[in-house]
Design an enzyme around this catalytic site. Structure first.
Site, PDB file in Angstrom:
ATOM      1  N   ARG A  40      -8.313   0.120   4.895  1.00 10.37           N
ATOM      2  CA  ARG A  40      -7.366   1.065   4.288  1.00 10.37           C
ATOM      3  C   ARG A  40      -6.144   0.344   3.744  1.00 10.37           C
ATOM      4  O   ARG A  40      -5.499   0.830   2.813  1.00 10.37           O
ATOM      5  CB  ARG A  40      -6.870   2.078   5.336  1.00 10.37           C
ATOM      6  N   ASP A  87       4.780   0.366  12.183  1.00  8.66           N
ATOM      7  CA  ASP A  87       3.495  -0.152  11.695  1.00  8.66           C
ATOM      8  C   ASP A  87       3.201  -1.571  12.175  1.00  8.66           C
ATOM      9  O   ASP A  87       2.090  -2.069  12.023  1.00  8.66           O
ATOM     10  CB  ASP A  87       3.480  -0.127  10.158  1.00  8.66           C
ATOM     11  N   ARG A 119       1.804  14.266  13.301  1.00  9.74           N
ATOM     12  CA  ARG A 119       2.159  14.108  11.888  1.00  9.74           C
ATOM     13  C   ARG A 119       2.254  15.449  11.143  1.00  9.74           C
ATOM     14  O   ARG A 119       1.522  15.709  10.189  1.00  9.74           O
ATOM     15  CB  ARG A 119       1.171  13.162  11.198  1.00  9.74           C
ATOM     16  N   PRO A 120       3.175  16.315  11.572  1.00  9.44           N
ATOM     17  CA  PRO A 120       3.318  17.600  10.879  1.00  9.44           C
ATOM     18  C   PRO A 120       3.901  17.412   9.468  1.00  9.44           C
ATOM     19  O   PRO A 120       4.361  16.313   9.125  1.00  9.44           O
ATOM     20  CB  PRO A 120       4.313  18.371  11.759  1.00  9.44           C
ATOM     21  N   ARG A 157      -3.066  10.456   4.298  1.00  7.54           N
ATOM     22  CA  ARG A 157      -1.896  11.286   4.518  1.00  7.54           C
ATOM     23  C   ARG A 157      -1.220  11.654   3.181  1.00  7.54           C
ATOM     24  O   ARG A 157      -0.740  12.759   2.997  1.00  7.54           O
ATOM     25  CB  ARG A 157      -0.937  10.476   5.404  1.00  7.54           C
ATOM     26  N   ASP A 189       6.221  19.827   8.247  1.00 10.50           N
ATOM     27  CA  ASP A 189       7.236  20.881   8.165  1.00 10.50           C
ATOM     28  C   ASP A 189       8.445  20.496   7.309  1.00 10.50           C
ATOM     29  O   ASP A 189       8.998  21.336   6.585  1.00 10.50           O
ATOM     30  CB  ASP A 189       7.681  21.311   9.572  1.00 10.50           C
ATOM     31  N   CYS A 208      -4.229   8.261   9.492  1.00 11.14           N
ATOM     32  CA  CYS A 208      -4.558   7.654  10.780  1.00 11.14           C
ATOM     33  C   CYS A 208      -4.142   8.574  11.926  1.00 11.14           C
ATOM     34  O   CYS A 208      -3.098   9.224  11.873  1.00 11.14           O
ATOM     35  CB  CYS A 208      -3.838   6.309  10.918  1.00 11.14           C
ATOM     36  N   LYS A 225       0.832  -1.211   0.000  1.00  7.64           N
ATOM     37  CA  LYS A 225       0.000   0.000   0.000  1.00  7.64           C
ATOM     38  C   LYS A 225       0.862   1.254   0.000  1.00  7.64           C
ATOM     39  O   LYS A 225       0.665   2.167  -0.804  1.00  7.64           O
ATOM     40  CB  LYS A 225      -0.915  -0.001   1.240  1.00  7.64           C
ATOM     41  N   ASN A 226       1.834   1.310   0.901  1.00  8.12           N
ATOM     42  CA  ASN A 226       2.605   2.544   1.039  1.00  8.12           C
ATOM     43  C   ASN A 226       3.497   2.809  -0.167  1.00  8.12           C
ATOM     44  O   ASN A 226       3.684   3.964  -0.560  1.00  8.12           O
ATOM     45  CB  ASN A 226       3.410   2.519   2.355  1.00  8.12           C
TER      46      ASN A 226
HETATM   47  N1  EPU Z   1       7.589  14.106  10.652  1.00  6.54           N
HETATM   48  C1  EPU Z   1       7.739  15.430  11.014  1.00  6.54           C
HETATM   49  N2  EPU Z   1       7.633  16.367  10.037  1.00  6.54           N
HETATM   50  C2  EPU Z   1       7.400  16.045   8.741  1.00  6.54           C
HETATM   51  C3  EPU Z   1       7.267  14.690   8.381  1.00  6.54           C
HETATM   52  C4  EPU Z   1       7.354  13.732   9.367  1.00  6.54           C
HETATM   53  O1  EPU Z   1       7.950  15.754  12.173  1.00  6.54           O
HETATM   54  O2  EPU Z   1       7.323  16.961   7.909  1.00  6.54           O
HETATM   55  C5  EPU Z   1       7.688  13.078  11.692  1.00  6.54           C
HETATM   56  C6  EPU Z   1       6.373  12.325  11.884  1.00  6.54           C
HETATM   57  O3  EPU Z   1       5.477  13.019  12.708  1.00  6.54           O
HETATM   58  C7  EPU Z   1       6.855  11.035  12.494  1.00  6.54           C
HETATM   59  C8  EPU Z   1       8.192  10.803  11.797  1.00  6.54           C
HETATM   60  O4  EPU Z   1       8.586  12.077  11.285  1.00  6.54           O
HETATM   61  O5  EPU Z   1       7.072  11.221  13.851  1.00  6.54           O
HETATM   62  C9  EPU Z   1       8.187   9.807  10.668  1.00  6.54           C
HETATM   63  O6  EPU Z   1       7.147  10.110   9.776  1.00  6.54           O
HETATM   64  P1  EPU Z   1       7.235   9.746   8.249  1.00  6.54           P
HETATM   65  O7  EPU Z   1       7.209  11.014   7.473  1.00  6.54           O
HETATM   66  O8  EPU Z   1       8.357   8.794   8.014  1.00  6.54           O
HETATM   67  O9  EPU Z   1       5.861   8.994   8.042  1.00  6.54           O
HETATM   68  P2  EPU Z   1       4.862   9.141   6.833  1.00  6.54           P
HETATM   69  O10 EPU Z   1       5.600   9.252   5.565  1.00  6.54           O
HETATM   70  O11 EPU Z   1       3.821  10.127   7.156  1.00  6.54           O
HETATM   71  C10 EPU Z   1       4.807   6.626   6.286  1.00  6.54           C
HETATM   72  C11 EPU Z   1       3.760   5.551   6.218  1.00  6.54           C
HETATM   73  C12 EPU Z   1       3.289   5.217   7.612  1.00  6.54           C
HETATM   74  C13 EPU Z   1       4.494   4.771   8.429  1.00  6.54           C
HETATM   75  C14 EPU Z   1       5.595   5.825   8.411  1.00  6.54           C
HETATM   76  C15 EPU Z   1       6.861   5.403   9.109  1.00  6.54           C
HETATM   77  C16 EPU Z   1       2.654   5.988   4.123  1.00  6.54           C
HETATM   78  C17 EPU Z   1       1.414   6.370   3.450  1.00  6.54           C
HETATM   79  N3  EPU Z   1       2.620   6.030   5.441  1.00  6.54           N
HETATM   80  O12 EPU Z   1       4.172   7.725   6.887  1.00  6.54           O
HETATM   81  O13 EPU Z   1       2.397   4.129   7.445  1.00  6.54           O
HETATM   82  O14 EPU Z   1       4.081   4.556   9.754  1.00  6.54           O
HETATM   83  O15 EPU Z   1       5.919   6.161   7.042  1.00  6.54           O
HETATM   84  O16 EPU Z   1       7.395   4.282   8.511  1.00  6.54           O
HETATM   85  O17 EPU Z   1       3.619   5.624   3.475  1.00  6.54           O
HETATM   86  C18 EPU Z   1       0.626   2.709   8.008  1.00  6.54           C
HETATM   87  O18 EPU Z   1       0.826   2.112   6.930  1.00  6.54           O
HETATM   88  O19 EPU Z   1      -0.110   2.252   8.907  1.00  6.54           O
HETATM   89  C19 EPU Z   1       1.293   3.997   8.226  1.00  6.54           C
HETATM   90  C20 EPU Z   1       0.875   4.875   9.133  1.00  6.54           C
END
Ligand code: EPU
Length: 431
Positions: A397, A304, A121-122, A92, A124, A116, A22-23
């Site tokens: 999802r 995850d 989940r900012p 997201r 920035d 979720c 999915k991701n």
């Molecule tokens: N973060 C920031 N600022 C940003 C981006 C991220 O502070 O601008 C923080 C997040 O809040 C978090 C950390 O960095 O604490 C890691 O977040 P990341 O950006 O890696 O996560 P994501 O890309 O939003 C993807 C997966 C998530 C998975 C995470 C970590 C997708 C659609 N989602 O999220 O998957 O948990 O990477 O591996 O690819 C799931 O599949 O259940 C899921 C939530």
């Protein structure tokens, strides 16, 4: 309302083919906006997140259709469209459309994203990176309005190796003028997959899978066909379901190298794990031992899988501690597991303490997010008696045909339609 009804206590046995990631698919589905013509993605899981993403792409002018498990995405005619806020907030990765739209069209408006509820989940890192690439992004009335006169290569340092920011900024930089270097990049397999996809379309990306990624901008990309690799998180969920039910399950069509953290932690807990080139077999013949688990960016233990792992450890002998370092509140499974008789508690949002019990008892429970839902399925399969899981839409999802795959392994799990009054009555009874 649909619920999942599980008669627990059956050992899972057999083999299961794992669906596409999915991701990974969601990241590729943003990048297709960079290219004129029809991209064909094979092995895209038909789950609600990918269907929503396809719908968002259509709002930007793409034509999308599914044919026999493949997703055709024709982005010949892409334009700024009015994305519906409610839909954008469902996932997201709606936010990752911003960079490719800037690269292709130079302007985009997007409501703030959702996903979720597992932490703040900012975005920035994304915003800082896009600014360095030459975009102006402003937030007005809950909508991001982004414009650029042309993206230019830049050096970007991420404060944390965010998978999403790495994927998003890599996609945005592919058509930028000059060279972009992303430092402290995420090394998640989904990042490597996206780079392979972009390179197949003619991009020049080097170093994906390491913490420094270089992107040499190119003028245009050509559409391609690409197969989405299997879902390591879905594979992990089945492995944990096998461990929880003291079963014997082989997950097939996977890349075992991507499961090193989980495999090692399962072995530490007393599970027998063997592997071949594209399969892993999990055999749990005796009660597991309590262990300590700490989530980390890849190749560390995946956040995850933390919740389903906690469900398994509820039945392990002794004490387990699960530490979540990525998200500050990925603990929605905890009160529901308590309803099933687990001795589990959270401290400060990130530390889960578990004292293993001999057995869990089926109960009426509620999924609060995708992986909390997966944890409840794992617990329900192992528990004595009937478990009814509400809020199945979270599970939908990310897991395609979950019931059918589990039934093939011998589980008793059904999706049933149930009235609100039945549920409140059974909750009271359970209470
Ligand atoms: N973060 C920031 N600022 C940003 C981006 C991220 O502070 O601008 C923080 C997040 O809040 C978090 C950390 O960095 O604490 C890691 O977040 P990341 O950006 O890696 O996560 P994501 O890309 O939003 C993807 C997966 C998530 C998975 C995470 C970590 C997708 C659609 N989602 O999220 O998957 O948990 O990477 O591996 O690819 C799931 O599949 O259940 C899921 C939530």
């Amino acid at each position: 309302m649909n619920v999942l009804q599980i008669q627990g206590g059956r050992q899972l046995r057999g083999e299961v083919d794992i669906a596409g990631s999915k991701n990974a698919a969601l990241a590729l589905m943003s990048a297709v906006l960079l290219v004129e013509g029809t991209t064909i993605l094979h092995n895209v899981p038909n789950v609600s997140d990918t269907r929503i993403k396809a719908h968002l792409l259509e709002t930007f002018g793409a034509k999308t259709y599914w044919r026999e498990g493949s997703l055709f995405l024709d982005c010949s005619d892409v334009h700024v469209g009015e994305l519906d806020e409610e839909t954008v907030r469902l996932i997201r990765t709606s936010f990752y459309l911003l960079g490719p739209m800037l690269a292709r069209v130079g302007r985009v408006e997007l409501p703030a994203p959702g996903g979720c509820k597992i932490g703040q989940r900012p975005v920035d890192f994304h915003l800082k990176g896009l600014a360095l690439l030459g975009a102006t992004v402003e937030l007005e009335g809950g909508r991001y309005i982004a414009t650029t006169d042309g993206l230019k290569g830049a050096e970007i340092y991420l404060d944390f190796p965010s998978a999403g920011a790495t994927q998003h900024l890599m996609s945005a930089a592919v058509l930028a003028e000059g060279v972009t270097v992303i430092q402290n990049a995420a090394v998640e397999p989904e990042v490597t997959t996206l780079a392979a996809f972009l390179n197949r379309m003619g991009a020049r990306i080097e170093g994906a899978g390491t913490s420094t990624i270089s992107i040499i901008g190119v003028e245009r990309l050509e559409p391609c066909e690409f197969r989405v690799p299997s879902d390591r998180l879905q594979a992990g969920t089945f492995m944990l379901a096998a461990a929880a039910t003291r079963g014997d399950v082989t997950v097939r069509g996977i890349m075992p190298d991507n499961q090193t953290a989980l495999v090692n932690k399962l072995r530490e807990a007393g599970v027998e794990v063997s592997e071949g080139p594209d399969w892993i077999r999990v055999e749990a013949t005796r009660r597991l031992k309590g262990i300590r688990v700490k989530t980390m960016p890849y190749p560390g233990f995946p956040t995850d899988i933390q919740q389903p792992m906690a469900a398994v450890l509820c039945l392990a002998e002794g004490t387990s501690i699960v530490e979540e370092t990525i998200y500050e509140s990925r603990t929605g499974h905890v009160p529901e597991l308590q309803r099933m008789g687990a001795r589990i508690r959270v401290e400060g949002g990130r530390l889960t303490f578990i004292n293993g019990v001999d057995r869990l008892r089926g109960a009426n429970v509620e999924a609060s997010d995708l992986r909390a839902g997966a944890a409840l399925v794992v617990a329900g399969l192992a528990a004595e008696g009937e478990t009814v899981i509400r809020n199945v839409h979270f599970i939908d999802r990310g897991y395609e045909n979950l019931e059918a795959s589990l039934q093939n392994l011998g589980a008793s799990i059904e999706r049933v339609e149930i009235g609100e009054s039945d549920l409140s009555a059974s909750r009271e009874y359970d209470g």
